[in-house]
Design an enzyme around this catalytic site. Structure first.
Site, PDB file in Angstrom:
ATOM      1  CB  ALA A 168      33.664 100.062   8.540  1.00  0.00           C
ATOM      2  CB  CYS A 169      33.303 103.455   4.893  1.00  0.00           C
ATOM      3  SG  CYS A 169      32.256 101.925   3.920  1.00  0.00           S
ATOM      4  CB  SER A 170      35.537 106.223   8.539  1.00  0.00           C
ATOM      5  OG  SER A 170      34.057 106.769   8.100  1.00  0.00           O
TER       6      SER A 170
ATOM      7  CB  SER B  81      38.447 102.695   4.005  1.00  0.00           C
ATOM      8  OG  SER B  81      39.500 101.987   3.565  1.00  0.00           O
TER       9      SER B  81
END
Ligand code: COA
Length: 373
Positions: free
Chosen positions: A155-157, A333
């Site tokens: 996901a965002c990382s 990300s």
């Protein structure tokens, strides 16, 4: 063992922009239509009327002023509220691969590296356009390099976890050069009809070239160390997946798009990230006073203000913790990498900086850098 370095970055930004005013106008028109179409049920108390959105709320709650998208006509059509991204035949490049090639080419040019010198490509993003073959392998073919490629999703990382994977491979000597690309078509997993989150996301693609520091031809950042952490949470969740077709073929289910409990995310992620960064810096002997720049995940301005203050022990000057979310919104990300790409050239040799992403999972990834040349 080799020293890994970031020698080039690239950002592909779509042409179409949606301002908050345009977004709110379309949402409110959609809400009015919905309320008119369902007037009887709303009057009978069987359905809730859709409330209006407001540009003032969006700026004050998030700091977001506009977002870039691959297609704005579909998103702003009150009868549709979803981007028009027609399916492509197998002989055409996928959308993600197309964006990634643009960003990757810029990263390679910045580092003065030829595409055929790249040994590995990681397509690190929060959604992938298909199950397989990997988007990364299609990118490998399109840019023209040998070696191997794979997709990953945190996901965002995703980008920072991808950087850790690539840096570790370069450090160990199994490869010499890797591209970490993050094509994020967030407009396609956002529910534009949900007032609580319709303003959150935008589209973009970033690319980071990681090489052995000894091979760097121009200016570069040494990757001093990386740290990744995860902790399970349902507070940011999207239930779409390959079982959907079997179980819910015809259903328009809300949980098949991005969902979040924004308040809880705020409360739980802030301490997690602040502690993560503090521990990472302490273990590497980096003091707050040594840190020249923080390139944070770009979801919410207040969140970043809070983390910046916690990490530095004072309110950061705007150039110490640059935000790009006012222009790009949350690009999952890619956000911290856009900030790094746009706000790192002015650092001097010896200056230290830290990239940190955080989001669904929960996941947190940090990358400690030192400008070398
Ligand atoms: N327009 C006008 N009012 C709105 C609105 C909109 N678009 N959306 C919500 N509101 C209202 C709500 O109904 C609520 O009203 P109430 O107090 O009368 O109930 C009020 O504004 C506050 O809503 P809330 O959802 O609590 O807003 P918030 O201040 O928490 O901000 C987020 C919302 C999403 C911006 C914020 O929670 C956030 O950024 N969270 C973390 C996000 C994050 O990092 N996510 C990671 C994703 S990868």
């Amino acid at each position: 063992m080799h020293i890994p370095a970031i020698t080039g970055t690239g950002v592909f930004t779509p042409d179409a922009v949606i301002t908050n005013d345009e977004l709110v106008k379309a949402f409110n028109a959609y809400a009015n239509r919905y309320n008119a179409e369902n007037a009887d049920e709303i009057a009978a108390g069987k359905l809730e009327a859709k409330p209006q959105s407001s540009a003032e709320f969006i700026v004050s709650a998030s700091g977001i002023e506009q977002r870039y998208v691959l297609d704005k006509t579909g998103v702003l059509d009150p009868a549709r509220m979803f981007p028009k991204l027609p399916g492509r035949t197998d002989d055409k490049p996928s959308y993600m691969a197309e964006m990634a090639v643009r960003a990757a080419t810029d990263a390679l040019d910045a580092a003065n590296v030829r595409a055929d010198e790249v040994d590995a490509i990681i397509c690190a993003a929060s959604n992938h356009e298909r199950a397989y073959p990997a988007i990364a392998i299609e990118i490998q073919k399109l840019i023209g390099c040998d070696g191997f490629a794979f997709d990953m999703n945190v996901a965002c990382s995703s980008a920072t976890f991808g950087i850790q994977a690539a840096a570790d491979m370069v450090r160990s000597g199994s490869i010499a050069k890797a591209l970490v690309v993050s094509p994020e078509i967030c407009s396609a997993h956002l529910e534009w009809r949900d007032r609580d989150c319709h303003f959150i996301f935008g589209d973009v693609c970033t690319a980071v070239l990681i090489e052995r520091a000894d091979d760097a031809k121009g200016s570069y950042f040494e990757i001093k160390s990386t740290r990744c952490a995860t902790q399970f949470s349902n507070n940011i969740r999207n239930n779409n997946g390959y079982l959907r077709r079997t179980h819910d073929q015809m259903e328009d289910r809300r949980d098949m798009q991005f969902m979040q409990n924004g308040r809880k995310v705020f409360k739980e992620v802030l301490p997690l990230v602040s502690q993560h960064i503090a521990d990472h810096m302490a273990d590497e002997g980096v003091r707050a006073a040594d840190l020249k720049r923080l390139w944070l995940h770009q979801a919410n301005k207040s969140m970043n203000d809070f983390i910046g203050k916690k990490v530095l022990g004072r309110t950061p000057a705007p150039d110490e913790q640059p935000n790009i979310l006012q222009d790009y919104a949350n690009t999952s990300s890619a956000g911290s990498i856009i900030a790094f790409s746009k706000y790192s050239n002015d650092l001097e040799p010896g200056d230290a900086g830290l990239i940190c992403s955080f989001g669904a999972g929960y996941s947190v990834g940090s990358v400690l850098l030192e400008k070398k040349r």
